[in-house]
Structures are given as structure tokens and as C-alpha cells.
Design a protein around this motif. Structure first.
Motif: not given
Length: 631
Positions: A108-115, A540-544, A583-593
Motif C-alpha cells: 500500500n502506498n500510504v504504508g510505504a510512505l509511513a515507513l 475529482l481525485s484532488n477534491i475527494v 498532486f494539487l491539494t493536501p486533501i486529495g490523498h492520505q500521503s499528501n496529508t
């Protein structure tokens, strides 16, 4: 009113709630599902079939396997090598971002970032660099890496399952690789060579010293004979004050005891090492009759009188010089006794920084609601948000994803408490290389699952679920950690939005949108409509949430393909790639947040590198999709 119109109203309200952010996305998704059932858009008996959907099962299995990689030491072996990269920024970016790209393809890409996030923070601090230069490239690299395989990101899993529902054949484990690898490599090159220069360089903003300037807040207070604190426990003292001011240590008989582990009652002569600003210091003096020591009083004066800051700094320096001369003299007479009297000493207080994850139980809750000390044995010392320390009272703060916390707790319980709370430690950590047997075993189990999928022996959901089960049975991962690894909000989001996405198709809503796009693009080549679909899905992916974007756009893509009389595959691939490029907002993906707090980023910082990177992805992905998946 037509079903499609009702569904558009539900989806409009859902998107508005996602953007508003007042309620967590899983609650919004569940509300959308139940609202659709009540309005008759989703049959009641089919309302919860989404929770048994192969995409949901696959995502849960991947999360468990990802945690197993962490537990067995697979990733730590890689991280150990990353830390040897040296002080050249180019190499740091290349190795860190390249590593997270590779890892995001197999977990999972969020897991990879967290590590790798703690590794990046450690690199930045050891080489006196701003973490903001490293963290945004790291987050974007995790998104790019997720494009390369079926299990790298939820949108790929969703699109593969959707293809299976309409054609009878799903995308395989490496069906995404030709396009995904090309996009990831070009994206990596852009980030390392040019993109990082577009990130805001918030020098020192994300360092411990900048976010948590404890030297100006730690004070020593003495318990006197008439103090109300005399005879009270620390918990009773906080109840008396009606405040959650953390006591970091209690000094008694020149021995210091950590505050989180002190359960006795206070006595006359005890010294409390506390984290308090001017307002709290006044509260402590008025309500508890605690006397502020000279050094702490000077610090409080510095904090409360900003207008005379320069003058008071000069006076403080003079006093400090005098105190140093005095301390040097007393050192000869009282060797070893001056440490607790010479200002505030924070050594050994076991302070740790941690970032609040998007799936944390702390989100939108206060320290009082969480019962942080009683339940988890932790003291909250300070909170930083957007790269700066929050000045408000601790008990008033409602935590948000990306907040960076300064916590105190026992060394043995700290890791478990943070994991339960859903926080990611940022402080320097000792790499645990795990057990060689478990390391090889976890890799072997995963490889067997990949082979079963590659040769079509088992569906992806079955193969990966079997691998996750075997990992739990053989002890690669304890059962408790296996359940903790499953991201509940994401599972609820997927399970709730799948029937809503299907209703978009059955109600005719997807066909209406597709017809509008067909009319608009009828005089243009099909590739122009594909680009329009790509841009719409990316926005849409940058909003939700990216998974929600994939679920909503997949039926539209299929309707467009039918309208053009073309293969559905390139249209679905466009959605898979674009939905993962938030890639445009911090809310579009958990990795950005996740990197927002540690990197000291603001909401408007992401588009600076994100917009050109999005254009690069669009320019590379579109011809590659048409080459690999022709119309």
C-alpha cells in the motif's frame, strides 16, 4: 423526479461534504449509501453487498501484507541502506523517492510512505536540511509508485474489479505495469531534477526546535507549605486547575521522576517541571499557589512582554551570565547537585514527535475525550500545525490529520500507544532488522500469491487474502496487529461507495454524462475525449478520496467507450492513472496529508510542484495507454 436526477443530487451533496471536510469521508460515504437506499436508488437488499466486493477484500489483504513487511524487517533493511546515502541532496532525493516508488508497487502506498517518513526526517536533521525539500517529493513518489501494479493503490484494484464485472475478465497483477512504470520513471526524473526546486523551502520549520520551542515554555514550580498542590496527585492537580497542563517531571530529593509515571502525592519542596506559557503560569500561581522559580519567571516575562523583548533578552542574558559564574563556583563545592537547579534540563524525559494519520482515532477529538494519560499513559506537551506551534490551550485543541504532536510516555509502551492512536512517530528510531527467518518467510508468502495471480490460478482477492491469512498463522504478524493494519475508514468508504457507483450506472446518470461528453467531443478525435476524461478524473481525485473518484468515474468511462464503439480498456486505464494522481491539494490523498505537518506545508503549496507533475503524467500516460491498450 427521475432516478438520475435524484442520484446527481445525492452525489452533489456527497462531493460538497467531502470538500467541506467537517465529517470524515467514511461517514459521508455511508450517508450517501443510506440516502440512496431511502430514495430507492439502491435496493435495500443490496445495500451492503459492497463490503463483500473483491476490491474491498483485496485492499484489506494488501494492508495486512504491508504491515507484515514492516514487522518482518523487509522495509527496515532497505531503510538502513537509505540512511547511508550521504549529504548530497540529489542522491537523497533519488534514493528516498526511488525507494518509495518501488515499495509502493508491492505494498500500500500510504504504508510505504509511513515507513520512510521517519527516515526522511532523520536524514534532514542529520544533514541540517529542511524536511520540506524531501517530504513532498516522497509523498508524490508514493503516488507514482502505486500506479505500477494492481495492489499499489485502491483505484487500480477498483478498476480491475469493475472491468471484471462488465467483461468477465479482470486486469492482472502487472497489467498496469507498462503504463505505470513509464509514468513513474518519468515522474521520478522530473521530481529529482526539477520538481523539488518548486517546493517551498521552509528552513527549520519542521524541525523540533522550530515547532516546539520548549526552552521558552518549560518552567520549574515549587510546591510550598501552603500550596493547594500539597498532598494532591498530578491527576487531582489537573482537575483542580481544570486544565491539561502537562507535568513533565517531579524533582524530589534531587531525583527526577517522569511525570507520566508519577502516581504519588506531591509534598512540600517538590519541584514540578511543567510545560506552560504566561497564561498557564499565572493560573498555576493563582489556583495552586505554586511559586515560579527565578529562571522560569524570567522566561515567563519574556513570553508575556513582547513589546520589551529586546530589552528583556539583554537583561536575561546578563542574569544568565551571572548565574553561569555562580554555578561554576558552586560546582566546586556541590559537584553533581547542580543539574536540577541550573535552569531547566530536559534530558531523559522521553519526548517523542508523532504525526496524526488520516485514519487516526484522534481526528476531531480533544485530549479530554481521548483520556490520553489515563488510557494510554501519554502526556501531550505541545501541538504543531502547518509547521508552527499552536498557542491555544491544549484541552481546547481538536486534532486534525497531519498535526504533529510532542508527547511524553514510557519507552516500553510508547510504540504500542502510538500505533493504537493512529500516530506515526517522527523521531529518530533504531532500525529493527527483524528475524531473518520471518523476513524470508514473508517474502516467500507474498511471492507465492503473486505467482498464483500471474498464472490465473486464483483471483487476486483470494490469492492475497490467503497470503494474509498464512502470514498471520505462521506468526509473521500477530493477529492483533493484523486487525490494526486494516484501515477501517477506507474499507467503509469503499463498501459504501461501490453500490452508489453502481447506481450511477443503473440510473442512467453515467450515460447522461457520457452523452454530454460525446456531443462535446463528436467533432474531435477520441484522444481529445480521453484527455478530457483524464483531466476530469484528476481534478475529482484532488477534491475527494482517490478511491471514491475511481468508483464514480469508472461507469462514465465505460459509457464513453460504448458511445465511441471502442474498447473499454483504454478508458478504464485513463481513470486508474488519473484517479491516483492527486498532486494539487493536501486533501486529495492520505500521503499528501501525512507530510503536511512535518513538512510545514500550507494548502496552496502543493500545486507548485503538483501542477507541472500532473501535466507530465498526462503527457506520458495518454500515448502510453493508447500504445498498450489500443482503441
Amino acid at each position: 423526479m427521475a432516478d438520475s436526477t435524484l442520484l446527481f443530487i445525492v452525489l452533489g451533496a456527497t462531493l460538497a461534504a467531502f470538500v467541506w471536510g467537517r465529517f470524515r469521508y467514511d461517514l459521508v460515504a455511508l450517508s450517501a449509501l443510506l440516502g440512496s437506499v431511502i430514495l430507492g436508488l439502491v435496493p435495500g437488499e443490496e445495500a451492503f453487498l459492497g463490503f463483500g466486493h473483491p476490491a474491498v477484500i483485496t485492499v484489506a489483504a494488501v494492508l495486512v501484507l504491508s504491515r507484515g513487511f514492516e514487522r518482518s524487517g523487509v522495509v527496515d533493511v532497505i531503510a538502513d541502506q537509505v540512511l547511508k546515502v550521504g549529504d548530497r541532496l540529489f542522491l537523497q532525493l533519488l534514493v528516498l523517492t526511488g525507494t518509495v516508488v518501488v515499495l509502493s508497487g508491492i505494498m500500500n502506498n500510504v504504508g510505504a510512505l509511513a515507513l520512510l517518513l521517519p527516515v526522511a526526517m532523520r536524514l534532514a536533521r542529520e544533514h541540517d536540511a529542511s524536511p520540506s525539500i524531501l517530504l513532498m517529493p516522497l509523498a508524490f513518489g508514493s503516488l507514482l509508485g502505486g500506479l505500477t501494479t494492481l495492489i499499489g493503490t485502491p483505484p487500480n484494484i477498483i478498476i480491475a474489479s469493475y472491468r471484471g464485472s462488465i467483461t468477465g475478465e479482470t486486469f492482472g497483477m502487472f497489467s498496469f505495469s507498462p503504463v505505470g512504470v513509464a509514468v513513474a520513471l518519468v515522474g521520478l526524473a522530473f521530481i529529482v531534477l526539477l520538481g523539488w526546486r518548486l517546493t517551498p523551502q521552509r528552513a527549520g520549520k519542521a524541525s523540533t526546535e522550530a515547532m516546539f520551542d520548549t526552552a521558552h515554555y518549560l518552567v520549574e514550580l515549587r510546591v510550598g507549605e501552603e500550596s493547594k498542590a500539597n498532598g494532591l496527585s498530578l491527576r487531582e492537580l489537573q482537575e483542580e486547575l481544570e486544565e491539561t497542563i502537562p507535568v513533565l517531571a517531579v524533582v524530589r530529593d534531587e531525583k527526577r521522576r517522569a511525570g507520566h509515571a508519577f502516581f504519588g502525592t506531591l509534598k512540600e519542596g517538590d519541584i514540578l517541571l511543567m510545560e506552560a506559557g504566561p497564561e498557564e503560569m499565572k493560573l498555576l500561581e493563582d489556583k495552586a499557589d505554586l511559586s515560579v522559580g527565578k529562571d522560569a519567571e524570567d522566561e515567563g516575562a519574556e513570553e508575556s512582554e513582547d513589546d520589551n523583548k529586546a530589552q528583556r533578552t539583554s537583561e536575561t542574558n546578563q542574569r544568565d551570565s551571572a548565574d553561569e559564574e555562580k554555578d561554576r563556583g558552586s560546582d566546586k563545592e556541590k559537584k553533581g547537585k547542580e543539574k536540577d537547579k541550573n535552569g531547566v534540563d530536559t534530558e531523559g524525559l522521553q519526548l517523542v514527535e508523532a504525526v496524526v494519520r488520516t485514519d487516526s482515532m484522534m481526528v476531531n477529538r480533544t485530549i479530554t475525550q481521548l483520556r490520553l494519560h489515563n488510557q494510554f499513559g501519554l502526556h501531550l506537551v505541545a501541538v504543531a500545525r502547518d509547521g508552527g506551534r499552536l498557542k491555544q490551550r491544549l484541552h481546547e485543541i481538536r486534532f486534525r490529520p497531519g498535526d504533529v504532536l510532542l508527547l511524553q510516555g514510557g519507552e516500553s509502551e510508547l510504540a504500542e500507544s502510538l500505533a493504537t492512536l493512529g500516530c506515526l512517530p517522527l523521531a529518530k528510531r533504531d532500525l529493527n532488522l527483524g528475524q531473518p527467518r520471518m523476513l524470508l518467510l514473508s517474502l516467500g508468502i507474498f511471492a507465492a500469491a503473486i505467482l498464483a495471480m500471474f498464472f490465473d490460478l486464483l483471483p487476486a482477492a483470494v490469492a492475497l487474502s490467503t497470503a494474509a491469512l498464512v502470514s498471520l498463522l505462521v506468526g509473521v504478524l500477530p493477529l492483533r496487529e493484523g486487525y490494526q493494519a486494516i484501515d477501517g475508514p477506507v474499507i467503509v468508504l469503499l463498501g459504501a461507495m461501490i453500490p452508489v457507483g453502481q447506481a450511477l450506472e443503473t440510473s442512467g446518470g453515467a450515460a447522461l454524462i457520457a452523452e454530454s461528453m460525446l456531443v462535446w467531443g463528436s467533432e474531435w478525435p477520441v484522444i481529445v475525449t480521453l484527455i478530457g476524461l483524464f483531466v476530469l478524473s484528476m481534478v475529482l481525485s484532488n477534491i475527494v478520496n482517490n478511491a471514491a473518484a475511481a468508483l464514480l468515474m469508472a461507469p462514465i468511462a465505460a459509457s464513453l467507450a460504448n458511445g465511441f464503439g471502442a474498447s473499454v480498456d483504454p478508458f478504464l486505464m485513463v481513470v486508474a492513472v488519473s484517479a491516483s494522481c492527486a498532486f494539487l491539494t493536501p486533501i486529495g490523498h492520505q500521503s499528501n496529508t501525512l507530510v503536511m505537518g512535518p513538512g510545514g506545508y500550507r494548502f496552496g503549496d502543493y500545486w507548485r510542484m503538483g501542477l507541472p507533475l500532473s501535466l507530465v503524467v498526462l503527457a506520458v500516460a495518454t500515448p502510453m495507454i493508447l500504445l498498450v491498450w489500443p482503441l
